[in-house]
Write an enzyme that holds these catalytic residues in place. Sequence first.
Site, PDB file in Angstrom:
ATOM      1  N   SER A   7       8.616   1.038  19.092  1.00 38.24           N
ATOM      2  CA  SER A   7       8.463   0.920  17.636  1.00 38.24           C
ATOM      3  C   SER A   7       8.890  -0.476  17.235  1.00 38.24           C
ATOM      4  O   SER A   7      10.051  -0.862  17.432  1.00 38.24           O
ATOM      5  CB  SER A   7       9.341   1.949  16.924  1.00 38.24           C
ATOM      6  OG  SER A   7       9.484   1.544  15.571  1.00 38.24           O
ATOM      7  N   MET A  67       4.073   6.665   6.840  1.00 43.69           N
ATOM      8  CA  MET A  67       5.062   7.409   6.051  1.00 43.69           C
ATOM      9  C   MET A  67       4.847   6.971   4.608  1.00 43.69           C
ATOM     10  O   MET A  67       5.656   6.247   4.014  1.00 43.69           O
ATOM     11  CB  MET A  67       6.477   7.084   6.554  1.00 43.69           C
ATOM     12  CG  MET A  67       6.760   7.683   7.928  1.00 43.69           C
ATOM     13  SD  MET A  67       8.138   6.898   8.781  1.00 43.69           S
ATOM     14  CE  MET A  67       7.262   5.597   9.642  1.00 43.69           C
TER      15      MET A  67
END
Length: 225
Positions: A7, A67
């Site tokens: 990530s 998100m």
Amino acid sequence: MYRIAPSILSANFAKLGEEITNVIDSGADIIHFDVMDNHYVPNLTIGPLICEAIRPLTNAVIDVHLMVEPVDRIIPDFAKAGANIISFHPEASNHIDRTVGLIKDQGCKAGMVFNPGTPLHYLDHVLDKLDLVLIMSVNPGFGGQKFIPEALTKLTAVRERISASGKDIMLEIDGGVKVDNIAEIARAGADTFVAGSAIYNASKDSDPHRYDTVVSALRAELAKV
Ligand code: DX5
Ligand code: ZN
């Protein structure tokens, strides 16, 4: 068959291009790209312009984790920016089948993401259309949080559903993945492992930042499964 997906949330954003090429050269497979909107989650990160900027740097799959709420409007922008996989949270979509269709119509693979408290019934009528299921083992919004062990039972339940479907669907885990728990997570059924702080914080002092040691350590653990 196991894929490691750093990530870039924990990368040095002042050197993002180098951080991406270095982590792939160090043996990682996929770039996990965390998009946060300060609305669906209490943090604000990176958008399609950054995805477009990094796309020419690597042939690795870019795995965009949205998100954001609402989610549909931004999907074509990420597809145009070169995303390969686009995942969304069902709570952030009013019509989840439509959102899956939109992602696929744009030529991307579609993933659905489950927060620690999100029930798996969202899979009931759409699993066959998905390319990826992402189980969150932290509440979304920040890197560097502690792995929530209940995610293991959820992984096993999803693995059973994927096997029963007979489809080729990736099963990804995201949050708190480290060298000391990745094997257990693989045993529970995951095949794709997001790791932010475990990878990017491993090498803050060396320059250029290389991640061979930590990527090899993660793979060595996976080889024991
Ligand atoms: C959290 C993000 C994760 C995060 C993982 O909302 O979706 O991808 O960057 O970071 P670590 O591996 O540090 O838990
Ligand atoms: Zn993520």
